[in-house]
Design an enzyme around this catalytic site. Sequence first.
Site: not given
Length: 400
Positions: A9, A98, A215, A246, A337
């Site tokens: 990835n 990926r 994330g 973004r 988390n």
Amino acid sequence: MTGSLLTLNAGSSSIKVALFDAAGDGDAALPAARWSGQADGLGAGLKARLRVRDADGQALHDAPLEGAQASHQGALAALLDWHAKQSGGGRIAAVGHRIVHGGADFVASVRIDAGVLDALAKLEPLAPLHQPHNLAGVRAAMAAFDGVPQVACFDTAFHAVQPEVNRRFALPRALHDAGVRRYGFHGLSYESIVAQFARIAPELAQRRVIVAHLGNGASMCAIAQGRSVATTMTFSPLDGLTMGTRCGQLDAAVVLYLMRSRGMSADEVEALLFRQSGLLGISGVSSDMRVLEASAEPAAAEAIGHFAEQVVRHMGSLAAALRGVDAIVFTGGIGENGAALRERILEDCEWLGVNVDAAANRSGAARLTTAESPVSAWVLRTDEEAVIARHTARVLRAAG
């Protein structure tokens, strides 16, 4: 099939790699990696480092990458050199990758050849933060493993089964037919969560579930009976939730304004929306949620509040797409988390029937809600690499 499967990835400044046994039933539960590694800080001016851990999370290797090793190809070579020196390292039978964007044509994993690679390169403008690096990883693996099968596994493929009404923009039909449509992303992560949830809560997994992959890149997906119904990212990984850099959901007329009234070029607008907006743009401090939570700057708190509000609002939209919701699952770096942020979001979703168990949420339990909560909430660690390995094994078996 003998040997090992390597999954790769490749991101803008990192490569995640994992090694799996090639033997086994590709249709069974997600396979477990023998080891996983990550090279991060790749690129000029960054401090690159390679870390490898075993299946139990114990460190096997931790060292800086210097000189030529601090590139994608160099880091991959360093990792493979480390692997070759291990007892029983074994032959690499195939490499699974990926690939963020599969466009309209790639709705299932496929073996990569020159034609596939060329077609995927044409999609780079739709995912400029990801696709070029994904394909650089493919080329590096091709150079490292001459003649070894390379398999592309797409983040968009999971969403290809969505109802047509959820795949369309309200644009002329010719544009839809030409590929201007809602694709959806993070599909490998969602597939991982579906498989894991089916093991720990099999009855719930077959009902109406909203998964929040939160994330640096963030999206949410409405899932019914294990299949994607609707998702927040659409034509590109820019849309939907506020993200690290973004902007997320944006009135398209803003782009016209920036170009016509502010004199910005297409490249400048792209850089603004993909790299200078989101949490970074609002806060002026950082794109990292951990840094923002530790900051005393009012703008940092504003950015966190904006992110949480967008998650709650999209939660309502996805619940509408499912005509109700039975479970919510958090995943991704922030989702897994960020206990405080999860609690904040779940408290604001009380109207949906969520009764958060604050102690369970803070303790690291998988279930985050009380036993009496009409809608349960959970946190699961995504395992995209295992999904890539499973798809790679399936493609190779199908090829005979």
